[in-house]
Design an enzyme around this catalytic site. Structure first.
Site, PDB file in Angstrom:
ATOM      1  N   HIS A   1       0.829  -1.201   0.000  1.00  0.00           N
ATOM      2  CA  HIS A   1       0.000   0.000   0.000  1.00  0.00           C
ATOM      3  C   HIS A   1       0.864   1.252   0.000  1.00  0.00           C
ATOM      4  CE1 HIS A   1      -3.173   2.780  -0.002  1.00  0.00           C
ATOM      5  NE2 HIS A   1      -2.475   3.461   0.875  1.00  0.00           N
TER       6      HIS A   1
ATOM      7  N   HIS B 156      -9.287   1.350 -11.004  1.00  0.00           N
ATOM      8  CA  HIS B 156      -8.799   2.276  -9.962  1.00  0.00           C
ATOM      9  C   HIS B 156      -7.328   2.633 -10.182  1.00  0.00           C
ATOM     10  CE1 HIS B 156      -7.643   3.790  -5.984  1.00  0.00           C
ATOM     11  NE2 HIS B 156      -6.837   2.755  -5.801  1.00  0.00           N
ATOM     12  N   PHE B 157      -6.502   1.619 -10.430  1.00  0.00           N
ATOM     13  CA  PHE B 157      -5.078   2.000 -10.408  1.00  0.00           C
ATOM     14  C   PHE B 157      -4.581   2.603 -11.721  1.00  0.00           C
ATOM     15  CE2 PHE B 157      -4.381  -2.799 -10.614  1.00  0.00           C
ATOM     16  CZ  PHE B 157      -3.737  -2.860 -11.839  1.00  0.00           C
ATOM     17  N   HIS B 158      -5.392   2.517 -12.774  1.00  0.00           N
ATOM     18  CA  HIS B 158      -4.964   3.246 -13.976  1.00  0.00           C
ATOM     19  C   HIS B 158      -5.253   4.742 -13.888  1.00  0.00           C
ATOM     20  CE1 HIS B 158      -4.250  -0.736 -15.603  1.00  0.00           C
ATOM     21  NE2 HIS B 158      -3.556  -0.155 -16.563  1.00  0.00           N
TER      22      HIS B 158
ATOM     23  N   ARG C  23     -10.756  -9.466 -12.232  1.00  0.00           N
ATOM     24  CA  ARG C  23      -9.495  -8.950 -12.743  1.00  0.00           C
ATOM     25  C   ARG C  23      -8.586 -10.125 -13.100  1.00  0.00           C
ATOM     26  NH1 ARG C  23      -5.949  -6.651  -7.585  1.00  0.00           N
ATOM     27  NH2 ARG C  23      -4.482  -6.248  -9.262  1.00  0.00           N
ATOM     28  N   ARG C  24      -7.467  -9.836 -13.791  1.00  0.00           N
ATOM     29  CA  ARG C  24      -6.433 -10.835 -14.063  1.00  0.00           C
ATOM     30  C   ARG C  24      -6.992 -12.113 -14.666  1.00  0.00           C
ATOM     31  NH1 ARG C  24      -2.671 -10.322  -8.594  1.00  0.00           N
ATOM     32  NH2 ARG C  24      -1.473  -8.592  -9.415  1.00  0.00           N
TER      33      ARG C  24
ATOM     34  N   TYR D  18       2.067   5.558  -2.317  1.00  0.00           N
ATOM     35  CA  TYR D  18       2.423   6.950  -1.961  1.00  0.00           C
ATOM     36  C   TYR D  18       3.856   7.253  -2.375  1.00  0.00           C
ATOM     37  CZ  TYR D  18      -1.960   6.592   0.393  1.00  0.00           C
ATOM     38  OH  TYR D  18      -3.288   6.376   0.634  1.00  0.00           O
TER      39      TYR D  18
HETATM   40 FE1  HAS Z   1      -5.355   2.471  -4.207  1.00  0.00          FE
HETATM   41  C1  HAS Z   1      -5.742  -0.938  -4.667  1.00  0.00           C
HETATM   42  C2  HAS Z   1      -7.336   2.335  -1.443  1.00  0.00           C
HETATM   43  C3  HAS Z   1      -4.695   5.803  -3.531  1.00  0.00           C
HETATM   44  C4  HAS Z   1      -2.768   2.431  -6.481  1.00  0.00           C
HETATM   45  N1  HAS Z   1      -4.437   1.034  -5.370  1.00  0.00           N
HETATM   46  C5  HAS Z   1      -4.772  -0.302  -5.436  1.00  0.00           C
HETATM   47  C6  HAS Z   1      -3.940  -0.956  -6.393  1.00  0.00           C
HETATM   48  C7  HAS Z   1      -3.062  -0.003  -6.879  1.00  0.00           C
HETATM   49  C8  HAS Z   1      -3.403   1.240  -6.226  1.00  0.00           C
HETATM   50  C9  HAS Z   1      -1.942  -0.225  -7.873  1.00  0.00           C
HETATM   51  O1  HAS Z   1      -8.494   0.223   0.402  1.00  0.00           O
HETATM   52  C10 HAS Z   1      -4.035  -2.408  -6.811  1.00  0.00           C
HETATM   53  C11 HAS Z   1      -3.231  -3.323  -5.988  1.00  0.00           C
HETATM   54  C12 HAS Z   1      -3.391  -4.733  -6.464  1.00  0.00           C
HETATM   55  O2  HAS Z   1      -2.838  -5.064  -7.521  1.00  0.00           O
HETATM   56  O3  HAS Z   1      -4.112  -5.507  -5.812  1.00  0.00           O
HETATM   57  N2  HAS Z   1      -5.959   3.829  -2.800  1.00  0.00           N
HETATM   58  C13 HAS Z   1      -6.794   3.558  -1.778  1.00  0.00           C
HETATM   59  C14 HAS Z   1      -7.053   4.777  -1.013  1.00  0.00           C
HETATM   60  C15 HAS Z   1      -6.300   5.766  -1.610  1.00  0.00           C
HETATM   61  C16 HAS Z   1      -5.610   5.148  -2.713  1.00  0.00           C
HETATM   62  C17 HAS Z   1      -7.925   4.939   0.184  1.00  0.00           C
HETATM   63  N3  HAS Z   1      -4.025   3.856  -4.895  1.00  0.00           N
HETATM   64  C18 HAS Z   1      -3.903   5.156  -4.466  1.00  0.00           C
HETATM   65  C19 HAS Z   1      -2.802   5.786  -5.141  1.00  0.00           C
HETATM   66  C20 HAS Z   1      -2.257   4.836  -5.982  1.00  0.00           C
HETATM   67  C21 HAS Z   1      -3.039   3.636  -5.807  1.00  0.00           C
HETATM   68  C22 HAS Z   1      -2.341   7.193  -4.894  1.00  0.00           C
HETATM   69  C23 HAS Z   1      -1.090   4.897  -6.900  1.00  0.00           C
HETATM   70  C24 HAS Z   1      -0.379   5.961  -7.183  1.00  0.00           C
HETATM   71  N4  HAS Z   1      -6.358   0.995  -3.257  1.00  0.00           N
HETATM   72  C25 HAS Z   1      -7.078   1.143  -2.124  1.00  0.00           C
HETATM   73  C26 HAS Z   1      -7.572  -0.166  -1.685  1.00  0.00           C
HETATM   74  C27 HAS Z   1      -7.114  -1.102  -2.603  1.00  0.00           C
HETATM   75  C28 HAS Z   1      -6.352  -0.339  -3.584  1.00  0.00           C
HETATM   76  C29 HAS Z   1      -8.390  -0.472  -0.511  1.00  0.00           C
HETATM   77  C30 HAS Z   1      -7.342  -2.617  -2.572  1.00  0.00           C
HETATM   78  C31 HAS Z   1      -8.527  -2.954  -3.326  1.00  0.00           C
HETATM   79  C32 HAS Z   1      -8.775  -4.436  -3.393  1.00  0.00           C
HETATM   80  O4  HAS Z   1      -9.875  -4.844  -3.003  1.00  0.00           O
HETATM   81  O5  HAS Z   1      -7.906  -5.211  -3.830  1.00  0.00           O
HETATM   82  C33 HAS Z   1      -6.218   7.204  -1.113  1.00  0.00           C
HETATM   83  O6  HAS Z   1      -4.895   7.551  -0.861  1.00  0.00           O
HETATM   84  C34 HAS Z   1      -6.833   8.168  -2.063  1.00  0.00           C
HETATM   85  C35 HAS Z   1      -6.909   9.574  -1.507  1.00  0.00           C
HETATM   86  C36 HAS Z   1      -7.082  10.552  -2.620  1.00  0.00           C
HETATM   87  C37 HAS Z   1      -7.991  11.531  -2.639  1.00  0.00           C
HETATM   88  C38 HAS Z   1      -8.075  12.418  -3.865  1.00  0.00           C
HETATM   89  C39 HAS Z   1      -7.401  13.760  -3.681  1.00  0.00           C
HETATM   90  C40 HAS Z   1      -7.401  14.519  -4.965  1.00  0.00           C
HETATM   91  C41 HAS Z   1      -6.392  15.296  -5.428  1.00  0.00           C
HETATM   92  C42 HAS Z   1      -6.526  15.979  -6.764  1.00  0.00           C
HETATM   93  C43 HAS Z   1      -7.275  17.290  -6.659  1.00  0.00           C
HETATM   94  C44 HAS Z   1      -7.445  17.904  -8.002  1.00  0.00           C
HETATM   95  C45 HAS Z   1      -7.351  19.228  -8.271  1.00  0.00           C
HETATM   96  C46 HAS Z   1      -7.491  19.657  -9.684  1.00  0.00           C
HETATM   97  C47 HAS Z   1      -7.066  20.243  -7.250  1.00  0.00           C
HETATM   98  C48 HAS Z   1      -8.900  11.800  -1.508  1.00  0.00           C
HETATM   99  C49 HAS Z   1      -5.166  15.533  -4.630  1.00  0.00           C
HETATM  100  C50 HAS Z   1      -8.592  20.667  -9.829  1.00  0.00           C
HETATM  101  C51 HAS Z   1      -8.680  21.073 -11.245  1.00  0.00           C
HETATM  102  C52 HAS Z   1      -8.976  22.324 -11.643  1.00  0.00           C
HETATM  103  C53 HAS Z   1      -9.068  22.629 -13.065  1.00  0.00           C
HETATM  104  C54 HAS Z   1      -9.210  23.415 -10.700  1.00  0.00           C
HETATM  105 CU   CU1 Z   2      -3.723   0.068  -0.683  1.00  0.00          CU
END
Ligand code: HAS
Ligand code: CU1
Length: 582
Positions: A247, A398-400, A461-462, A251
């Site tokens: 996990h 999700h991860f793409h 998946r997979r 980050y």
């Molecule tokens: Fe995830 C599975 C939960 C973030 C990558 N994640 C994965 C896998 C990958 C991955 C590769 O809880 C697959 C693993 C596998 O092969 O089995 N993930 C989360 C949570 C977050 C999260 C809670 N993941 C990421 C990030 C990744 C990533 C970052 C890669 C870089 N994820 C999971 C969970 C799984 C999971 C479970 C397992 C699922 C399962 O069942 O197998 C959090 O960190 C997300 C928090 C993010 C936010 C969004 C903030 C938004 C921002 C942009 C703002 C935009 C602006 C633009 C300001 C709350 C910062 C505005 C535009 C204008 C024009 C004004």
């Molecule tokens: Cu995770």
């Protein structure tokens, strides 16, 4: 807002962009740029191969099986070999090489320290040797294990040894950067660490804590087992150690993109960083809370108590907080920029942003994708929703739009100014670079839509659904999401062709100057700076400066949240022999 006396005595307004310290000497700078360039170019070469395999997976989820095609068959033994190469090269190799160069160069420049370049080259060569050692069995179908390499699926020992050497080399980069920061601290007592260096050091510290699980799994379990020194392996223990790292590694992939969004994007937009103290708080929260959350990948696993799964679930919700801080803080920077350009209205200001500038649009579109990717992550983390999405096509969806877009598209955008900065070459075409950025964003969003949709309908998946199990899915009403997934693969293929054309044309063009003036590091002005002396700084700055103590605290937290879980699994370990499936 705190302005240090030092800053005032230099007659700098608090809004000024940071002035870089002078470089120790030109040979050091040229050497540093060269090793960084090697890391970055190796990263993009891995991405090139990894990305070219992507359309095969997208077409599979569109019900089209190309793995039977004679040309593909000559190169890849199975769908699973293609998927293993795709995942390892894109998610593990591209990210690690890019980040190692990026987060070696930035802190060295930000602190103005002299690095031991021999050591930096040694680390690069070691990482590359690790990559080649792991790549060989992958290419020979001797490590078709997918990028999570869960035992009891067993691969060649070379794969595990290569992977261990790669991760070990990244820890050497971490060590070099952290040591440089210690050196700077000794030479600058009572001073506040400059922002970019602070973010890099905190990220590297986080990675040292996060990587312990994977290092333990590979060195103590998988290597001895694959060499035949021990008869078996405990799959659940290995998987738990894997997700200790697995996990937090997300980050490690996304924080280097946050550095771009915080420090450099405001400059591209023509605006200012909102608040340095807030950014420092964000990175400290990531240092403390990125790792003790990995059980959210294991809600479905036996022999891990619900008590610990629930604790990790709440800690996962907590680690979304620094990302939310980032969202609002960077949005404020963008609004500041747009209003300075005459933007008006509640949303109308967005039209004033420089959407045609690829270095800008890459980061902002990456962020837009991350709003949805982050929201999906919170769904994944909820124990109540997990059974609906776990192990379905939703997860690659999700991860793409997290690592595949938030991270990758940001790094692509960085290459448009970093390569000119490092080499003195020029971006050959703003239009083509823009087209690459917008098509990557479009392709990934369409892919994510198709895959999330299929996941909700129950597609796993997979799975080579295009070949074996079509009948099972016949009644599922998959036509539209399948079509979306297939089309997205084609959009992404065009996008990759555009991006790599621009990248290679840039790399192969003649050098124009040394890059320092034509493409300087795009430091942004700051509305609320951290100041330069600790004694005059705001309480939040003083509380976040002792990174060493916070690092120890992070380690203690992880041991508390993982100790009992891992301890129980060790005491009840059941060793099983390996399988070779593909
Ligand atoms: Fe995830 C599975 C939960 C973030 C990558 N994640 C994965 C896998 C990958 C991955 C590769 O809880 C697959 C693993 C596998 O092969 O089995 N993930 C989360 C949570 C977050 C999260 C809670 N993941 C990421 C990030 C990744 C990533 C970052 C890669 C870089 N994820 C999971 C969970 C799984 C999971 C479970 C397992 C699922 C399962 O069942 O197998 C959090 O960190 C997300 C928090 C993010 C936010 C969004 C903030 C938004 C921002 C942009 C703002 C935009 C602006 C633009 C300001 C709350 C910062 C505005 C535009 C204008 C024009 C004004
Ligand atoms: Cu995770």
């Amino acid at each position: 807002m705190t302005t240090s006396p030092l800053a005032t005595s230099r007659s700098r307004s608090p809004h000024d962009a940071r002035v870089l310290p002078t470089v120790p000497d030109t040979a050091q700078l040229a050497g540093l740029k060269r090793v960084t360039q090697y890391y970055v170019v190796t990263a993009f070469l891995a991405l090139l191969i990894g990305v070219l395999l992507g359309p095969l997976q997208a077409l599979n989820y569109a019900g089209i099986d190309l793995y039977d095609n004679p040309i593909v068959k000559a190169l890849l033994k199975s769908y699973y070999q293609g998927l293993s190469l795709h995942g390892v090269l894109n998610a593990l190799v591209f990210t690690q090489f890019f980040i190692s160069g990026w987060m070696l160069y930035l802190p060295a420049r930000d602190l103005g320290v002299r690095l031991n370049l021999r050591f930096a080259w040694f680390t690069y060569l070691l990482m590359t040797a690790g990559l080649l050692t792991a790549a060989l069995p992958l290419l020979l179908n001797k490590a078709t294990l997918l990028y999570t390499f869960y035992p009891p699926m067993e691969g060649s020992p070379f794969f595990y040894i290569g992977a261990a050497v790669m991760v070990g080399s990244s820890l050497l980069v971490a060590g070099q950067v952290i040591a440089a920061w210690f050196h700077w601290k000794r030479q600058h007592p009572g001073q506040v660490t400059p922002l970019v260096a602070f973010m890099c050091v905190a990220t590297w510290m986080m990675w040292t804590v996060a990587s312990l699980g994977l290092v333990g799994e590979v060195v103590l379990m998988l290597i001895p087992w694959s060499l035949g020194w021990v008869g078996g392996v405990d799959p659940l223990l290995a998987k738990t150690l894997f997700w200790w790292t697995g996990h937090a590694i997300v980050y490690f992939w996304v924080l280097p993109a946050y550095i771009v969004w915080y420090a450099f994007l405001p400059r591209h937009a023509g605006g200012r960083i909102a608040s340095e103290p807030l950014i420092r708080l964000t990175f400290v929260l990531f240092l403390l809370n990125s790792t003790p959350v990995g059980l959210h990948h294991q809600y479905a696993d036996p022999n891990v108590s619900n008590f610990w799964k629930t604790i990790h679930m709440f800690l996962t919700f907590l680690v979304a907080v620094p990302s939310l801080l980032t969202a609002f803080s960077v949005a404020a920077s963008l609004e500041d920029a747009a209003r300075a350009r005459g933007g008006r209205g509640l949303f109308g200001w967005m039209l004033k942003l420089p959407w045609g500038q690829p270095a800008f649009s890459a980061s902002v579109l990456a962020m837009v994708s991350f709003i949805l990717g982050g929201a999906g992550g919170i769904v994944n983390a909820s124990a109540a929703f997990s059974p609906v999405v776990h192990n379905t096509a939703w997860i690659p969806g999700h991860f793409h739009i997290t690592v595949g877009t938030a991270t990758t598209l940001t790094f692509m955008g960085v290459s448009f100014w970093l390569i000119p900065h490092l080499t003195g070459k020029r971006l050959p075409s703003v239009k083509l670079a823009s087209a690459a950025v917008w098509s990557w964003f479009t392709g990934m969003m369409v892919f994510a839509l198709g895959m999330h949709w299929q996941g909700l309908l129950g597609v796993p998946r997979r799975t080579q659904i295009s070949a074996a199990a079509q009948d099972v899915y016949r009644d599922m009403n998959l036509k539209i999401p399948e079509m979306l997934t297939g089309i997205s693969g084609m959009i992404l293929l065009v996008s990759a062709a555009l991006f790599f054309y621009v990248l290679f044309r840039m790399l192969l063009s003649p050098r124009q100057d040394d890059g320092e003036l034509s493409s300087p590091l795009p430091y942004s002005e700051v509305i609320s700076p951290a100041g330069e002396t600790l004694s005059a700084a705001a309480p939040l700055v003083r509380a976040t400066e002792p990174l060493l103590a916070l690092w120890v605290l992070a380690l203690v937290l992880v041991l508390m949240m993982y100790g009992p879980v891992v301890g129980k699994l060790i005491s009840q370990a059941q060793l099983v022999p390996g399988w070779r499936l593909y």
